[in-house]
Design an enzyme around this catalytic site. Structure first.
Site, PDB file in Angstrom:
ATOM      1  N   HIS A  24       0.813  -1.223   0.000  1.00  0.00           N
ATOM      2  CA  HIS A  24       0.000   0.000   0.000  1.00  0.00           C
ATOM      3  C   HIS A  24       0.850   1.279   0.000  1.00  0.00           C
ATOM      4  CE1 HIS A  24       0.477   0.228   4.348  1.00  0.00           C
ATOM      5  NE2 HIS A  24      -0.431  -0.667   4.630  1.00  0.00           N
ATOM      6  N   HIS A  78      -7.052  -9.018  13.411  1.00  0.00           N
ATOM      7  CA  HIS A  78      -6.914  -7.736  12.701  1.00  0.00           C
ATOM      8  C   HIS A  78      -7.553  -7.909  11.324  1.00  0.00           C
ATOM      9  CE1 HIS A  78      -5.359  -4.067  11.164  1.00  0.00           C
ATOM     10  NE2 HIS A  78      -4.167  -4.463  10.769  1.00  0.00           N
ATOM     11  N   GLU A  80      -7.291  -5.934   8.596  1.00  0.00           N
ATOM     12  CA  GLU A  80      -6.704  -5.341   7.386  1.00  0.00           C
ATOM     13  C   GLU A  80      -6.540  -6.419   6.306  1.00  0.00           C
ATOM     14  OE1 GLU A  80      -3.238  -2.838   7.915  1.00  0.00           O
ATOM     15  OE2 GLU A  80      -3.412  -2.087   5.865  1.00  0.00           O
ATOM     16  N   ASP A  82      -4.397  -7.588   4.339  1.00  0.00           N
ATOM     17  CA  ASP A  82      -3.300  -8.551   4.248  1.00  0.00           C
ATOM     18  C   ASP A  82      -3.480  -9.736   5.196  1.00  0.00           C
ATOM     19  OD1 ASP A  82      -2.939  -6.420   6.079  1.00  0.00           O
ATOM     20  OD2 ASP A  82      -0.832  -6.902   6.348  1.00  0.00           O
ATOM     21  N   HIS A 145      -2.660  -2.427  14.930  1.00  0.00           N
ATOM     22  CA  HIS A 145      -2.373  -1.321  14.040  1.00  0.00           C
ATOM     23  C   HIS A 145      -3.617  -0.499  13.648  1.00  0.00           C
ATOM     24  CE1 HIS A 145      -1.687  -0.591   9.450  1.00  0.00           C
ATOM     25  NE2 HIS A 145      -1.296   0.473  10.086  1.00  0.00           N
ATOM     26  N   ASP A 164      -0.002  -7.416  13.815  1.00  0.00           N
ATOM     27  CA  ASP A 164       1.019  -6.531  13.232  1.00  0.00           C
ATOM     28  C   ASP A 164       2.139  -6.188  14.219  1.00  0.00           C
ATOM     29  OD1 ASP A 164       0.090  -6.264  10.651  1.00  0.00           O
ATOM     30  OD2 ASP A 164      -1.037  -4.432  11.037  1.00  0.00           O
ATOM     31  N   TYR A 196       9.878  -1.194   9.661  1.00  0.00           N
ATOM     32  CA  TYR A 196       8.456  -1.515   9.843  1.00  0.00           C
ATOM     33  C   TYR A 196       7.821  -0.567  10.862  1.00  0.00           C
ATOM     34  CZ  TYR A 196       4.530  -4.731  10.958  1.00  0.00           C
ATOM     35  OH  TYR A 196       3.305  -5.312  11.167  1.00  0.00           O
ATOM     36  N   HIS A 229       3.610 -10.924  10.583  1.00  0.00           N
ATOM     37  CA  HIS A 229       4.590 -10.645   9.512  1.00  0.00           C
ATOM     38  C   HIS A 229       5.992 -10.980  10.023  1.00  0.00           C
ATOM     39  CE1 HIS A 229       1.749  -8.421   6.995  1.00  0.00           C
ATOM     40  NE2 HIS A 229       1.459  -7.617   7.995  1.00  0.00           N
TER      41      HIS A 229
END
Ligand code: FEO
Length: 405
Positions: A24, A78, A80, A82, A145, A164, A196, A229
């Site tokens: 993104h 989460h 989001e 991803d 996040h 995250d 990050y 991640h």
């Protein structure tokens, strides 16, 4: 990559995205991973899904361990894209599974999916779920996040699945911190963590500090942190926690980064004596041209250094577009505990240096003013001014940095 056992009856079943370079808008030169975890207990439980492009990968990993129709619980830490866009494919295979998610997560999920047939159970901090021999404990972590975010703690294994938080964007075959350090280096890992944090979590330093304090006060014993991640922290999870606390408390290196762009090389020429002045005061210095680098790289280097000097030529009485874009991106990240100044060339009216100062003052960054400007092209005298400006800024940064030591 096939599933990897991380604890008794708990497996990483995620996917490695070796190819992604634009996350993104944030440039990921080393790719990333989408981690999720499968617990084989009396109630088979999946902690998070993956980006939908990789649904087949995680489903194959799950199928090698258990029939996906046996998944009874799915935790969505989460929402989001991803992490959660794979949920539709998982629910197709396990339509009777119950989804555990925060209230904000549920509201978000309903925007992305038709959830009318799904059994969604809202959880909050302190709620637990017994899945057989193991017990899940939920911990809301809003803005680490997104507002929906939470972490899941597996009590019997002292395992924190941190979505995250504590992650890195790095595609590697190493699944654990000790493996990564052996294959690459501790310095590479630390750089990846700082990158990050700078690009994703910088605005949330106070929330991060408070959440870590809350976890420590709660007495939860943690011997493994498994983010969504990058690598899993099994050798020394306190290392990543301490890194986060240091960054949230303003840690930076005693270094100055010069971030600039240029039209006809005049502003660029100014970087040379400025850089030399900084170097001659014994301060490390790095020079980054914006048109030659992604903004997210410039932000990482900004975040790692205590001081930054931003250079822009004046174009139509204001900032050069790449410098304006950098400042806009930086503003959203709400940087703290950094010192900055400005420089640039102009032909007649000027304006860029004034505008840089206006922006960085608004961000609450400590400024050294008035910076240095030259008309058209730096003369010999201008170069001396630039050199002295570099020396002065280096000394101001040294004094400012000492407050954090
Ligand atoms: Fe990795 Fe906020 O998603």
């Amino acid at each position: 990559m096939k599933a990897v056992q991380i604890k008794p009856d708990i497996y990483w079943v995620g996917a490695i995205d070796w190819a992604i370079r634009d996350f993104h808008g944030y440039v990921t030169p080393n790719g990333t991973t989408y981690n999720n975890y499968l617990i084989l207990d009396e109630q088979v439980t999946l902690l998070d899904t993956v980006k939908r492009d990789f649904s087949e990968v995680t489903i194959a990993n799950i199928k090698n361990l258990v029939d996906p129709s046996r998944i009874r619980n799915i935790v969505i830490n989460h929402i989001e894209n991803d992490h959660a866009t794979g949920i539709g494919d998982i629910m197709h295979l396990a339509p009777d599974a119950s989804i555990y998610i925060t209230d904000m997560g549920k509201k978000g999920l309903e925007r992305f999916f038709d959830t009318s047939k799904w059994d969604i159970r809202v959880v909050k901090t302190g709620d637990t779920l017994s899945i057989g021999k193991k017990t899940l404990f939920f911990l809301e972590t809003p803005m680490i996040h997104w507002p929906d975010s939470m972490m899941t703690y597996v009590k019997e294994d002292k395992l924190l699945v941190s979505q995250d938080g504590f992650g890195q964007h790095y595609a590697s075959a190493a699944r654990f911190d000790d493996e990564f350090i052996t294959c690459y280096s501790a310095a590479e890992l630390e750089d990846s963590v700082r990158d990050y944090y700078a690009n994703i979590l910088m605005p949330f330093g106070t929330l991060i500090k408070n959440k870590i304090a809350e976890i420590q006060k709660s007495g939860l014993e943690i011997d493994m942190i498994a983010p969504d991640h990058g690598i899993i922290w099994r050798k020394d999870p306190s290392k990543i926690v301490n890194m986060y606390l240091d960054m949230a408390n303003g840690k930076a290196d005693l270094r100055v980064v010069i971030i600039y762009d240029t039209m006809w090389h005049s502003t660029e020429e100014m970087t040379v004596p400025i850089m030399q002045g900084i170097k001659d005061e014994g301060v490390d210095v790095k020079v980054i041209k914006l048109r030659a680098n992604p903004i997210s790289y410039a932000v990482k280097e900004f975040w790692k250094a205590r001081g930054c000097i931003i250079g822009s030529p004046t174009l139509n009485n204001t900032l050069f577009p790449t410098v304006a874009a950098f400042l806009s991106y930086l503003k959203g990240l709400r940087p703290k505990n950094r010192m900055a100044a400005a420089f640039g060339s102009y032909g007649w009216g000027g304006g860029a240096v004034k505008d840089i100062y206006e922006e960085i003052r608004k961000m609450g960054i400590e400024t050294v003013e008035p910076g240095v400007q030259v008309v058209y092209k730096p003369s010999g005298e201008d170069r001396k001014k630039c050199y002295e400006f570099g020396r002065e800024f280096a000394n101001r940064v040294k004094a400012y940095h000492a407050k954090f030591e």
